[in-house]
Design an enzyme around this catalytic site. Structure first.
Site: not given
Length: 259
Positions: A223, A121, A221
């Site tokens: 994650e 990001c 993202h």
């Protein structure tokens, strides 16, 4: 666990460890950043976690000097003066200029030394700005993040098409993937040596990579808790593979010089 990863050091570099004025946002960021750390440890990495705004740029470089690979994670907008932008734009966030300076220097050092680096990001945007690229300062289309919702609902799910033959396509094992993103800025002009490696359905760049260095950035993202389960693990494994390849080359050079 991959035995080759034993004793390998990964630096996870975030923006700040304290946002007392924005506790809900900070809690969300910490969930994401902590997942990078935990996933890396599960993959066999030793991890050092550093907040760029909490140290000087010189200290950031010193604390990450022994890292075998680096991940720069998400956070606030980059200060516009680093890419020729102006302040006062729609959706502008708090800026951490010292974090920007330190992370930009980190990317430039990784390029010079050949250190594998992944940007997530904001991390992708740092890569682009560090190499002379620019950003579109605001988009608000409902694709790249959910609008006017609580922070826990801000991540938008959408498709991404990876460039055939790209490093990231090889790492993730295909060209059509689903991602979760939450960003209001995007790449405009590409930095030196960078190529677009993925696009969203609206044509906006969702990943980039360097043409000759082991540097990759994703605008989404991996994650996020609801992202595809293996996405982050595969990207971290990609860093390991890049590091291993670099180590083998260095070993061959050393052996040849010693012969």
């Amino acid at each position: 666990m991959n035995e080759e990863l034993t004793n390998r050091m990964l630096a996870v570099v975030e923006v700040t460890t304290a946002r007392p004025d924005r506790p809900v946002y900070h809690a969300k960021v910490q969930v994401l950043n902590s997942r990078v750390v935990s996933e890396a440890k599960a993959g066999g990495w030793s991890v050092t976690r550093v907040a760029a705004a909490d140290v000087t740029p010189a200290e950031l470089l010193r604390r990450t000097v022994d890292a075998d690979a680096v991940v720069i994670v998400g956070g606030e907008d980059i200060s516009p003066n680093y890419y020729g932008g102006t302040t006062g734009y729609e959706g502008e966030t708090v800026h951490f200029a010292s974090a920007d300076e330190g992370q930009i220097a980190l990317v430039q050092r990784a390029l010079a030394l050949g250190t594998p680096l992944l940007g997530i990001c904001r991390g992708l945007q740092i890569i682009n700005v560090a190499l002379g690229g620019t950003l579109v300062q605001h988009i608000d289309d409902g694709i790249h993040k959910n609008i006017d919702v609580p922070i826990d609902q801000i991540l938008s799910t959408h498709d991404v098409t990876l460039a055939a033959g790209s490093t990231i396509a090889a790492v993730l094992g295909g060209v059509d993937i689903s991602v979760q993103s939450a960003h209001h800025q995007i790449v405009d002009g590409l930095g030196a040596g960078l190529v677009a490696a993925a696009h969203a359905p609206d044509g906006l760049i969702e990943a980039l990579e360097h043409g000759s260095a082991p540097i990759v950035g994703v605008q989404w993202h991996p994650e996020a808790p609801d992202s595809p389960a293996d996405q982050l693990a595969l990207l971290l494994a990609g860093l390991a593979a890049q590091h291993d390849a670099r180590t083998r080359v260095e070993a061959r050079i050393t052996s040849a010089l010693a012969a």
